[in-house]
Design an enzyme around this catalytic site. Structure first.
Site, PDB file in Angstrom:
ATOM      1  N   ARG A 107     -15.687  11.733  -9.265  1.00  0.00           N
ATOM      2  CA  ARG A 107     -15.322  11.126  -7.971  1.00  0.00           C
ATOM      3  C   ARG A 107     -16.572  10.511  -7.348  1.00  0.00           C
ATOM      4  O   ARG A 107     -16.533   9.423  -6.790  1.00  0.00           O
ATOM      5  CB  ARG A 107     -14.687  12.169  -7.031  1.00  0.00           C
ATOM      6  CG  ARG A 107     -14.534  11.635  -5.605  1.00  0.00           C
ATOM      7  CD  ARG A 107     -13.534  12.381  -4.721  1.00  0.00           C
ATOM      8  NE  ARG A 107     -13.501  13.803  -4.929  1.00  0.00           N
ATOM      9  CZ  ARG A 107     -14.446  14.673  -4.508  1.00  0.00           C
ATOM     10  NH1 ARG A 107     -15.493  14.234  -3.829  1.00  0.00           N
ATOM     11  NH2 ARG A 107     -14.332  15.952  -4.764  1.00  0.00           N
ATOM     12  N   TYR A 120      -2.583 -10.806   4.711  1.00  0.00           N
ATOM     13  CA  TYR A 120      -1.846 -10.027   3.733  1.00  0.00           C
ATOM     14  C   TYR A 120      -1.014  -8.980   4.490  1.00  0.00           C
ATOM     15  O   TYR A 120      -1.540  -8.278   5.361  1.00  0.00           O
ATOM     16  CB  TYR A 120      -2.830  -9.352   2.773  1.00  0.00           C
ATOM     17  CG  TYR A 120      -2.162  -8.467   1.763  1.00  0.00           C
ATOM     18  CD1 TYR A 120      -1.384  -9.017   0.750  1.00  0.00           C
ATOM     19  CD2 TYR A 120      -2.272  -7.093   1.833  1.00  0.00           C
ATOM     20  CE1 TYR A 120      -0.748  -8.204  -0.166  1.00  0.00           C
ATOM     21  CE2 TYR A 120      -1.642  -6.271   0.911  1.00  0.00           C
ATOM     22  CZ  TYR A 120      -0.879  -6.836  -0.084  1.00  0.00           C
ATOM     23  OH  TYR A 120      -0.246  -6.034  -0.982  1.00  0.00           O
ATOM     24  N   ASP A 142     -11.838 -10.839   3.471  1.00  0.00           N
ATOM     25  CA  ASP A 142     -11.019 -10.574   2.287  1.00  0.00           C
ATOM     26  C   ASP A 142     -11.114 -11.820   1.397  1.00  0.00           C
ATOM     27  O   ASP A 142     -10.564 -12.865   1.714  1.00  0.00           O
ATOM     28  CB  ASP A 142      -9.580 -10.294   2.729  1.00  0.00           C
ATOM     29  CG  ASP A 142      -8.660  -9.933   1.564  1.00  0.00           C
ATOM     30  OD1 ASP A 142      -8.953 -10.351   0.424  1.00  0.00           O
ATOM     31  OD2 ASP A 142      -7.643  -9.262   1.799  1.00  0.00           O
ATOM     32  N   LYS A 161      -5.875  -8.899  -8.436  1.00  0.00           N
ATOM     33  CA  LYS A 161      -5.506 -10.311  -8.506  1.00  0.00           C
ATOM     34  C   LYS A 161      -6.430 -11.052  -9.488  1.00  0.00           C
ATOM     35  O   LYS A 161      -6.484 -10.689 -10.636  1.00  0.00           O
ATOM     36  CB  LYS A 161      -5.523 -10.899  -7.091  1.00  0.00           C
ATOM     37  CG  LYS A 161      -4.851  -9.988  -6.036  1.00  0.00           C
ATOM     38  CD  LYS A 161      -3.365  -9.764  -6.270  1.00  0.00           C
ATOM     39  CE  LYS A 161      -2.776  -8.644  -5.421  1.00  0.00           C
ATOM     40  NZ  LYS A 161      -3.019  -8.724  -3.989  1.00  0.00           N
TER      41      LYS A 161
HETATM   42  C1  LIG Z   1      -2.966  -7.831  -2.880  1.00  0.00           C
HETATM   43  C2  LIG Z   1      -3.844  -8.071  -1.722  1.00  0.00           C
HETATM   44  C3  LIG Z   1      -4.407  -7.014  -1.001  1.00  0.00           C
HETATM   45  C4  LIG Z   1      -4.095  -5.561  -1.304  1.00  0.00           C
HETATM   46  O1  LIG Z   1      -4.557  -5.183  -2.555  1.00  0.00           O
HETATM   47  P1  LIG Z   1      -3.842  -4.083  -3.514  1.00  0.00           P
HETATM   48  O2  LIG Z   1      -4.692  -4.122  -4.725  1.00  0.00           O
HETATM   49  O3  LIG Z   1      -2.432  -4.534  -3.745  1.00  0.00           O
HETATM   50  O4  LIG Z   1      -3.895  -2.792  -2.787  1.00  0.00           O
HETATM   51  C5  LIG Z   1      -5.262  -7.312   0.043  1.00  0.00           C
HETATM   52  N1  LIG Z   1      -5.537  -8.599   0.368  1.00  0.00           N
HETATM   53  C6  LIG Z   1      -5.011  -9.637  -0.285  1.00  0.00           C
HETATM   54  C7  LIG Z   1      -5.349 -11.026   0.123  1.00  0.00           C
HETATM   55  C8  LIG Z   1      -4.136  -9.420  -1.352  1.00  0.00           C
HETATM   56  O5  LIG Z   1      -3.601 -10.461  -1.994  1.00  0.00           O
END
Ligand SMILES: *Cc1c(COP(=O)(O)O)cnc(C)c1O
Length: 381
Positions: free
Chosen positions: A46, A103, A175, A200
């Protein structure tokens, strides 16, 4: 090293014990110690794991941070796990300024989880840095931006909002999931923290869920390392390995995503069955100049509204064959979805609501002519 080289080499030296050129999946929870407290840098998985550590070094390098800092990356169990770490830095009475186009899960976390802990939030149109300044409160501790935004593909001027955040003494989190560090480097533009859903583009193959936080601020980095160990939402070694493998081809994939999306955006813009297209690479995009200044390419995400309302949008989303009807984005395969009915249900009835007839495309790296034919067929009805 340059980006493409770091993606393949940063944190990824051949394994010292075997010469393996690929970082192994260290499936171990604990590490033998020579005497109490005397170990080779790892004591419990961890707290630290060599596969995750390799990924963290590579992620930091791609956002412009060398292995010895200052700052670095932490790899989390999901993008939301990374968001939760930011949440743990806040206390009751603190205020978070969110974009009015974000998001859905980010919004849900602050509006439905952190408010229960006494953290306040409000949303503002982040495309105008002056509005951001007006929306500040004395208690504002975090300014959160997503650019390009999901799903409206608006842009936030990172340098301008970073200036506002600095004056306010607030942490500015960007983000960077949609753009990836290949197309946009928020830390170079003044952001304090970059967040990724590595699920992604960074993973890139729709086969893993993961996230990351990256910062140049040594105090913030120490805080993130403390919090991820204390709270526990770490990336497991196999997940870290998949993301690390994805990173190696990020540059070539992003080039193809961008090329394909550019062709498709222009096709949609000239199609009589399409009312509106949002893609930062189109000259018709209201912030096309900012896209040119801030990004090294416009990426693979497109949103559009077809003629005929929500019913037509639903029909189109059901009729493509190569574009799978699915949530998520950023993989090699093309996806189509209706945000209002799928990814953004949680923002229904709020300031973040999206048009019911909006279609979002995640353009993959298939042959672009096949993708164009698929869309032509679906739009033609
Ligand atoms: C998918 C996404 C998230 C969240 O991520 P997870 O891996 O699904 O928890 C946050 N911000 C954006 C822009 C996303 O596309």
């Amino acid at each position: 090293m340059r980006f493409e080289t770091d993606a393949i080499h940063a944190g990824q030296q051949p394994d010292p014990s075997t010469g393996a050129v690929v970082v192994p999946i260290y499936a171990t929870s604990t590490y033998a110690q020579a005497s109490p407290g005397e170990h080779q840098g790892f004591e419990y998985s961890r707290t630290g794991n060599p596969t995750r550590r390799a990924l963290e070094i590579a992620l930091a390098a791609l956002e412009g941070i060398p292995e010895d800092g200052p700052g670095g990356a932490i790899a989390t169990a999901s993008g939301m796990g990374a968001t939760a770490i930011i949440g743990y830095t806040l206390k009751p009475g603190d205020h978070v300024l969110l974009p009015n186009d974000a998001y859905g899960g980010t919004f849900r976390f602050f509006a439905r989880v952190l408010t229960e802990q006494g953290v306040e939030w409000s949303a503002v149109d982040m495309t105008d840095a002056r509005l951001v300044r007006t929306a500040l409160r004395p208690a504002t501790k975090v300014i959160w931006a997503e650019t390009p935004t999901n799903p409206m593909l608006r842009l936030v001027d990172i340098a301008a909002v970073a200036g506002v955040a600095r004056e306010a003494g607030a942490m500015f989190v960007v983000d960077n999931t949609f753009a990836t560090p290949y197309l946009q480097r928020p830390l170079d533009l003044g952001a304090d923290v970059v967040l990724h859903s590595t699920t992604k583009y960074l993973g890139g193959h729709s086969d893993v869920v993961g996230g990351a936080l990256i910062t140049r601020d040594p105090d913030l980095f120490a805080r993130f390392e403390f919090l991820i160990n204390a709270a526990g939402p770490i990336a497991g070694p196999f997940d870290a390995w998949l993301v690390l493998r994805g990173l190696k081809t990020l540059a070539v994939r992003m080039d193809r995503h961008t090329e394909n999306a550019g062709r498709i955006a222009r096709f949609l813009e000239s199609h009589p069955g399409v009312m509106n297209v949002w893609y930062p690479g189109l000259e018709s995009h209201p912030q096309h100049d900012l896209a040119t200044r801030q990004m090294q390419g416009s990426g693979g995400m497109i949103s559009f509204v077809p003629a005929g309302g929500p019913e037509a949008a639903g029909r189109i989303a059901r009729s493509t064959e190569l574009f799978f009807l699915a949530e998520s984005l950023g993989g090699v395969e093309s996806l189509i979805e209706i945000p209002a009915a799928m990814t953004h249900v949680s923002v229904d009835g709020t300031a973040l609501e999206v048009p019911p007839d909006l279609i979002r495309l995640s353009v993959g790296i298939e042959h672009v002519e096949d993708l164009l034919e698929d869309l032509e067929r679906a739009l033609g009805g």
